[in-house]
Design a protein around this motif. Structure first.
Motif, short mmCIF file in Angstrom:
data_model
loop_
_atom_site.label_atom_id
_atom_site.label_comp_id
_atom_site.label_asym_id
_atom_site.label_seq_id
_atom_site.Cartn_x
_atom_site.Cartn_y
_atom_site.Cartn_z
N GLY A 4 54.36 31.49 45.70
CA GLY A 4 54.24 32.75 44.99
C GLY A 4 55.59 33.39 44.74
O GLY A 4 56.61 32.70 44.65
N PRO A 5 55.64 34.71 44.63
CA PRO A 5 56.91 35.40 44.40
C PRO A 5 57.93 35.08 45.49
O PRO A 5 57.58 34.96 46.66
N GLU A 6 59.18 34.93 45.08
CA GLU A 6 60.27 34.55 46.00
C GLU A 6 59.98 33.22 46.71
O GLU A 6 60.53 32.95 47.78
N GLY A 7 59.09 32.42 46.14
CA GLY A 7 58.79 31.14 46.73
C GLY A 7 57.92 31.19 47.97
O GLY A 7 57.74 30.18 48.65
N LYS A 8 57.34 32.37 48.25
CA LYS A 8 56.54 32.55 49.46
C LYS A 8 55.05 32.48 49.11
O LYS A 8 54.63 32.91 48.04
N PRO A 9 54.21 31.99 50.02
CA PRO A 9 52.76 31.94 49.76
C PRO A 9 52.18 33.35 49.55
O PRO A 9 52.67 34.33 50.13
N ILE A 10 51.17 33.41 48.71
CA ILE A 10 50.48 34.68 48.47
C ILE A 10 49.00 34.41 48.30
O ILE A 10 48.60 33.35 47.81
N SER A 11 48.18 35.34 48.76
CA SER A 11 46.75 35.28 48.50
C SER A 11 46.34 36.59 47.83
O SER A 11 46.89 37.64 48.13
N LEU A 12 45.37 36.49 46.94
CA LEU A 12 44.93 37.65 46.17
C LEU A 12 43.41 37.63 46.03
O LEU A 12 42.81 36.56 45.91
N PHE A 13 42.82 38.81 46.00
CA PHE A 13 41.42 38.96 45.59
C PHE A 13 41.40 39.97 44.45
O PHE A 13 42.41 40.57 44.13
N GLU A 14 40.25 40.16 43.83
CA GLU A 14 40.02 40.97 42.63
C GLU A 14 40.51 40.22 41.39
O GLU A 14 41.70 39.92 41.23
N SER A 15 39.58 39.93 40.50
CA SER A 15 39.88 39.11 39.33
C SER A 15 40.94 39.73 38.42
O SER A 15 41.75 39.01 37.84
N GLY A 16 40.94 41.05 38.29
CA GLY A 16 41.96 41.68 37.45
C GLY A 16 43.35 41.48 38.01
O GLY A 16 44.30 41.20 37.26
N ALA A 17 43.49 41.62 39.32
CA ALA A 17 44.79 41.40 39.96
C ALA A 17 45.23 39.95 39.80
O ALA A 17 46.42 39.67 39.58
N ILE A 18 44.29 39.02 39.91
CA ILE A 18 44.63 37.60 39.76
C ILE A 18 45.08 37.31 38.33
O ILE A 18 46.04 36.56 38.10
N LEU A 19 44.40 37.88 37.35
CA LEU A 19 44.82 37.70 35.96
C LEU A 19 46.24 38.21 35.75
O LEU A 19 47.07 37.54 35.09
N LEU A 20 46.55 39.37 36.29
CA LEU A 20 47.90 39.92 36.14
C LEU A 20 48.92 39.04 36.83
O LEU A 20 50.03 38.82 36.31
N TYR A 21 48.57 38.54 37.99
CA TYR A 21 49.49 37.65 38.71
C TYR A 21 49.78 36.39 37.90
O TYR A 21 50.94 35.98 37.74
N ASN A 64 36.77 42.11 50.59
CA ASN A 64 35.63 42.76 49.95
C ASN A 64 34.45 41.81 49.76
O ASN A 64 33.48 42.15 49.11
N ASN A 65 34.55 40.62 50.33
CA ASN A 65 33.54 39.56 50.24
C ASN A 65 33.02 39.31 48.83
O ASN A 65 31.82 39.08 48.61
N LYS A 66 33.92 39.33 47.87
CA LYS A 66 33.57 39.02 46.48
C LYS A 66 34.45 37.90 45.96
O LYS A 66 35.61 37.77 46.34
N ILE A 67 33.86 37.10 45.06
CA ILE A 67 34.67 36.09 44.39
C ILE A 67 35.19 36.69 43.09
O ILE A 67 34.62 37.66 42.58
N PRO A 68 36.30 36.15 42.57
CA PRO A 68 37.10 35.04 43.06
C PRO A 68 38.21 35.53 43.99
O PRO A 68 38.51 36.72 44.04
N ALA A 69 38.80 34.58 44.69
CA ALA A 69 40.02 34.83 45.45
C ALA A 69 40.94 33.63 45.21
O ALA A 69 40.50 32.58 44.74
N MET A 70 42.22 33.83 45.52
CA MET A 70 43.21 32.83 45.15
C MET A 70 44.30 32.75 46.20
O MET A 70 44.67 33.77 46.79
N THR A 71 44.81 31.56 46.44
CA THR A 71 46.04 31.41 47.20
C THR A 71 47.00 30.56 46.38
O THR A 71 46.59 29.58 45.74
N ASP A 72 48.26 30.95 46.40
CA ASP A 72 49.31 30.20 45.72
C ASP A 72 50.38 29.90 46.75
O ASP A 72 51.03 30.83 47.26
N PRO A 73 50.59 28.64 47.10
CA PRO A 73 51.57 28.32 48.13
C PRO A 73 53.00 28.62 47.72
O PRO A 73 53.88 28.71 48.57
#
Length: 239
Positions: free
Chosen positions: A69-86, A58-67
């Protein structure tokens, strides 16, 4: 909500010092998670670069990557609300365990995502950035800003925090948006409960650190090129 997985891996944050960016900066500081921040200069068009679009379509900040993540696997997320929940799930912090309290928090998080951000953003835009002073738009969004401040003031007249007795991701999400109260046409004297809450949150050490992340890079939007990138046709190009 039980933590997904505790990890000392470094979280990568792609952000800029805006309210949505500061939500995540504050949350990371509150949780004490190791992170590395990568500036995405939205006035220069960094948000349209292919590498950023891979994690934030969606070309908006912020975005995040966590090497790790769940089950020890990398994850990337956008949308600040989703990142807060994560991040709340990852750390087990700032989102209550009980379903009843959790949903009380989530409704106020949705209130921020659906009302506070969009409406205060529009008030700020038409009062400050719009090339024409459109009285109808200014009045519409200023009045809506005042209404939303009133909703929060009444809530905080009954509770110490936005979603009840605890400091949560709802407070973290809302606070940065109120830092520009003057540009939204707000007089704090009209909202004493909200002002007391705002001052209390502003004094938290993690909040003070979070709002300083990338702050030295931000400059006032004054140039035509920046305005075009942020508000003009560049936003709507097919990518």
């Amino acid at each position: 909500m039980a933590p997904l997985q505790r990890s000392l891996s470094v979280i990568e944050i792609f952000s800029w010092p805006t309210p949505n960016g500061h939500k995540i900066h504050i949350m990371l500081e509150e949780c004490g998670l190791p992170y590395r921040v990568h500036p995405v200069n939205i006035g220069a068009g960094d948000q349209f670069k292919p590498d950023f679009l891979k994690i934030s379509p969606n070309n908006k900040i912020p975005a995040m990557t966590d090497p790790q993540g769940p089950e020890g696997k990398p994850i990337s997320l956008f949308e600040s609300g989703a990142i807060l929940l994560y991040l709340a799930a990852k750390t087990g912090r700032f989102l209550p365990q009980s379903d009843h309290q959790k949903y009380e928090v989530l409704q106020w998080l949705m209130f921020q995502m659906g009302s506070i951000g969009p409406m205060l953003g529009q008030a700020h835009h038409f009062r400050t950035y719009a090339p024409e002073k459109l009285e109808y738009a200014i009045n519409r969004y200023t009045n809506e800003a005042k209404r939303l401040y009133g909703v929060m003031d009444r809530q905080l007249g009954k509770n110490p925090y936005i979603a009840g007795s605890q400091y949560t991701i709802a407070d973290i999400a809302i606070f940065p948006w109120l830092r520009s109260w003057q540009n939204q046409g707000i007089d704090w004297a009209d909202y004493p409960h909200l002002k007391a809450w705002f001052d209390k949150i502003a004094q938290r050490p993690a909040v003070m650190r979070g709002v300083q992340v990338l702050a030295d890079l931000r400059r006032p939007i004054t140039g035509d090129k920046e305005r075009e990138i942020l508000f003009g046709a560049t936003q709507y190009q097919k990518r």
